[in-house]
Design a protein around this motif. Structure first.
Motif, PDB file in Angstrom:
ATOM      1  N   LYS A  33       0.831  -1.210   0.000  1.00  0.00           N
ATOM      2  CA  LYS A  33       0.000   0.000   0.000  1.00  0.00           C
ATOM      3  C   LYS A  33       0.866   1.260   0.000  1.00  0.00           C
ATOM      4  O   LYS A  33       0.448   2.306  -0.496  1.00  0.00           O
ATOM      5  CB  LYS A  33      -0.934  -0.005   1.212  1.00  0.00           C
ATOM      6  N   ARG A  34       2.064   1.135   0.531  1.00  0.00           N
ATOM      7  CA  ARG A  34       2.969   2.287   0.579  1.00  0.00           C
ATOM      8  C   ARG A  34       3.697   2.490  -0.747  1.00  0.00           C
ATOM      9  O   ARG A  34       4.204   3.576  -1.032  1.00  0.00           O
ATOM     10  CB  ARG A  34       3.969   2.092   1.713  1.00  0.00           C
ATOM     11  N   GLY A  35       3.788   1.394  -1.561  1.00  0.00           N
ATOM     12  CA  GLY A  35       4.431   1.542  -2.861  1.00  0.00           C
ATOM     13  C   GLY A  35       5.416   0.461  -3.232  1.00  0.00           C
ATOM     14  O   GLY A  35       5.994   0.495  -4.319  1.00  0.00           O
ATOM     15  N   ALA A  36       5.633  -0.523  -2.367  1.00  0.00           N
ATOM     16  CA  ALA A  36       6.547  -1.623  -2.687  1.00  0.00           C
ATOM     17  C   ALA A  36       5.879  -2.590  -3.667  1.00  0.00           C
ATOM     18  O   ALA A  36       4.648  -2.706  -3.722  1.00  0.00           O
ATOM     19  CB  ALA A  36       6.950  -2.362  -1.419  1.00  0.00           C
ATOM     20  N   THR A  37       6.691  -3.285  -4.441  1.00  0.00           N
ATOM     21  CA  THR A  37       6.217  -4.349  -5.321  1.00  0.00           C
ATOM     22  C   THR A  37       6.452  -5.676  -4.614  1.00  0.00           C
ATOM     23  O   THR A  37       7.589  -5.986  -4.234  1.00  0.00           O
ATOM     24  CB  THR A  37       6.962  -4.330  -6.665  1.00  0.00           C
ATOM     25  N   ILE A  38       5.384  -6.442  -4.448  1.00  0.00           N
ATOM     26  CA  ILE A  38       5.456  -7.685  -3.678  1.00  0.00           C
ATOM     27  C   ILE A  38       5.141  -8.864  -4.591  1.00  0.00           C
ATOM     28  O   ILE A  38       4.124  -8.857  -5.308  1.00  0.00           O
ATOM     29  CB  ILE A  38       4.459  -7.673  -2.497  1.00  0.00           C
ATOM     30  N   TYR A  39       6.006  -9.878  -4.545  1.00  0.00           N
ATOM     31  CA  TYR A  39       5.802 -11.097  -5.321  1.00  0.00           C
ATOM     32  C   TYR A  39       5.603 -12.277  -4.372  1.00  0.00           C
ATOM     33  O   TYR A  39       6.363 -12.453  -3.418  1.00  0.00           O
ATOM     34  CB  TYR A  39       7.005 -11.377  -6.215  1.00  0.00           C
ATOM     35  N   LEU A  40       4.602 -13.091  -4.662  1.00  0.00           N
ATOM     36  CA  LEU A  40       4.327 -14.305  -3.897  1.00  0.00           C
ATOM     37  C   LEU A  40       4.812 -15.492  -4.720  1.00  0.00           C
ATOM     38  O   LEU A  40       4.252 -15.799  -5.770  1.00  0.00           O
ATOM     39  CB  LEU A  40       2.838 -14.439  -3.591  1.00  0.00           C
ATOM     40  N   TYR A  41       5.853 -16.134  -4.249  1.00  0.00           N
ATOM     41  CA  TYR A  41       6.495 -17.205  -5.008  1.00  0.00           C
ATOM     42  C   TYR A  41       5.689 -18.495  -4.900  1.00  0.00           C
ATOM     43  O   TYR A  41       5.376 -18.958  -3.805  1.00  0.00           O
ATOM     44  CB  TYR A  41       7.920 -17.431  -4.495  1.00  0.00           C
ATOM     45  N   ASN A  42       5.351 -19.078  -6.061  1.00  0.00           N
ATOM     46  CA  ASN A  42       4.494 -20.268  -6.110  1.00  0.00           C
ATOM     47  C   ASN A  42       5.232 -21.526  -6.556  1.00  0.00           C
ATOM     48  O   ASN A  42       4.612 -22.577  -6.707  1.00  0.00           O
ATOM     49  CB  ASN A  42       3.322 -20.024  -7.069  1.00  0.00           C
ATOM     50  N   GLY A  43       6.554 -21.420  -6.778  1.00  0.00           N
ATOM     51  CA  GLY A  43       7.304 -22.550  -7.317  1.00  0.00           C
ATOM     52  C   GLY A  43       7.872 -23.475  -6.262  1.00  0.00           C
ATOM     53  O   GLY A  43       8.872 -24.146  -6.502  1.00  0.00           O
ATOM     54  N   GLY A  44       7.245 -23.513  -5.089  1.00  0.00           N
ATOM     55  CA  GLY A  44       7.752 -24.290  -3.970  1.00  0.00           C
ATOM     56  C   GLY A  44       7.998 -23.368  -2.793  1.00  0.00           C
ATOM     57  O   GLY A  44       7.304 -22.366  -2.624  1.00  0.00           O
TER      58      GLY A  44
END
Length: 386
Positions: A290-301
């Motif tokens: 919400k502040r502006g960071a880019t967040i990735y949720l890793y799904n490869g294990g």
């Protein structure tokens, strides 16, 4: 002032050892790590030192101890240490009969802080390091213990992604000092001398700072190292960390970096080997998103790597998680690597892993059930202990 200069200045004032002319090789999978480690153990001539959170009693550990026994028979000194809690929390622990068998083959192996009554006394200050030193010339550190799942994965979470490094050059002597200090303290031995410090004066062109968190003496050095790195960043910060529930100092510096326009990207795993941690992490990264960071949720294990890249100038690989357990309690060791090529290699890995990620967006967050949001909020209450 460039971010790498700021961090090096901080290390000098904090008495963190900085060495030049090192060679650093990234080992980006369990297979790469164990192939490299076993090959160099086979060539050992004088000593092999191993310090791990745990040795799982499985095929890779058995193969390692068979190899170490062969080296011991050749006259090579073999010393191994593991954390008592790390062993207890492992569902394939080394039991007394295993330890007796290992010792009977010429390997010195000891527990760090064995459990004794009252057991609560052993809750804090665990040895979470992963260090190997061979003949005082070759060193390893990173996120991997000794277990099959670094190669085979686990049924409940899939592939286990992790990162380790092979170091040659003067930085190996810093890893050796860390190992010998805790070994001598634990065993009451006095292992010392030039024979254990045989690192090449010049093995490459890389500057390395070994940051070691030791409870009661260097209590804040790891969190300060991360905070200064993030604070000094001028362009970008990229983080992969498996248990991302950062302390207030790390959260504040991330917020400051975002507010001044630094691109902050954080990759966490959708799955974890510890219940509630993904929910607690999501609660934290949602605020950063919400502040502006880019967040990735890793799904490869399960991405268990503990890495950070800053401004394409330097990076860190090590044992420290960005949680209270690592930053406030445990023994931890990270290598801060001032090398654009090594940093670029980690950035390329990060870019490749994005293909196996879901980006956290407001729409994604809205689709989460009220129950999962509540679990994240509730788990967040325990952030000081996670």
């Amino acid at each position: 002032m460039p971010s790498d200069t700021v961090l090096l200045d901080f290390f000098q004032h904090a008495n963190v050892p900085i060495t030049h002319h090192n060679k650093v090789e990234l080992l980006k999978s369990g297979r790469e790590k164990f192939i490299d480690l076993f090959a160099n153990i086979r060539e050992a001539k004088h000593h092999i030192h191993l310090e791990y959170f745990n040795f799982r009693n499985d095929s890779i550990a058995n193969a390692l101890f068979d190899l170490l026994a062969e080296k011991a028979k050749e006259g090579v000194e073999v010393r191994a240490m593991f954390d008592a809690f790390g062993n207890w929390s492992n569902n394939q622990p080394l039991k007394k009969e295993h330890l007796d068998s290992i010792r009977s083959r010429g390997i010195e192996i000891v527990k760090f802080d064995p459990f004794t009554f009252p057991y609560i006394n052993h809750a804090a200050h665990r040895d979470h390091r992963k260090i190997v030193v061979i003949d005082g010339r070759i060193g390893y550190t990173g996120g991997m213990n000794i277990a099959d799942y670094y190669i085979q994965g686990l049924p409940e979470i899939g592939a286990w992604r992790d990162m380790h490094i092979h170091i040659e050059g003067p930085a190996v002597e810093d890893l050796q000092r860390i190992f010998l200090t805790i070994w001598n303290k634990t065993t009451k031995q006095k292992i010392e001398g030039d024979v254990y410090f045989q690192a090449a004066d010049s093995a490459g062109n890389t500057t390395v700072a070994i940051v070691d968190r030791t409870p009661k003496t260097q209590t804040r050095i790891m969190s300060h190292s991360y905070a200064v790195s993030i604070y000094a960043a001028q362009h970008n910060v990229r983080i992969v960390n498996p248990y991302f529930v950062p302390t207030s100092s790390i959260r504040k510096t991330l917020n400051m970096a975002i507010d001044r326009g630094t691109k902050v990207e954080i990759m966490i795993s959708s799955k974890s080997d510890i219940p509630f941690t993904p929910d607690a992490s999501l609660y934290k990264v949602h605020k950063l998103m919400k502040r502006g960071a880019t967040i990735y949720l890793y799904n490869g294990g399960f991405h268990h790597s503990k890495i950070m890249m800053v401004d394409d100038k330097f990076c860190t690989v090590g044992t420290a998680n960005l949680n209270s357990r690592s930053l406030r309690y445990d023994y931890e060791t990270n290598a801060f690597i001032f090398d654009k090529e090594v940093t670029q290699e980690l950035n390329e890995m990060f870019d490749e892993d994005i293909a196996n990620c879901t980006q956290l967006t407001p729409e994604y967050w809205k689709k989460r059930s009220p129950w999962r949001k509540f679990v994240g909020w509730f788990a967040n209450i325990f952030t000081p202990f996670l």
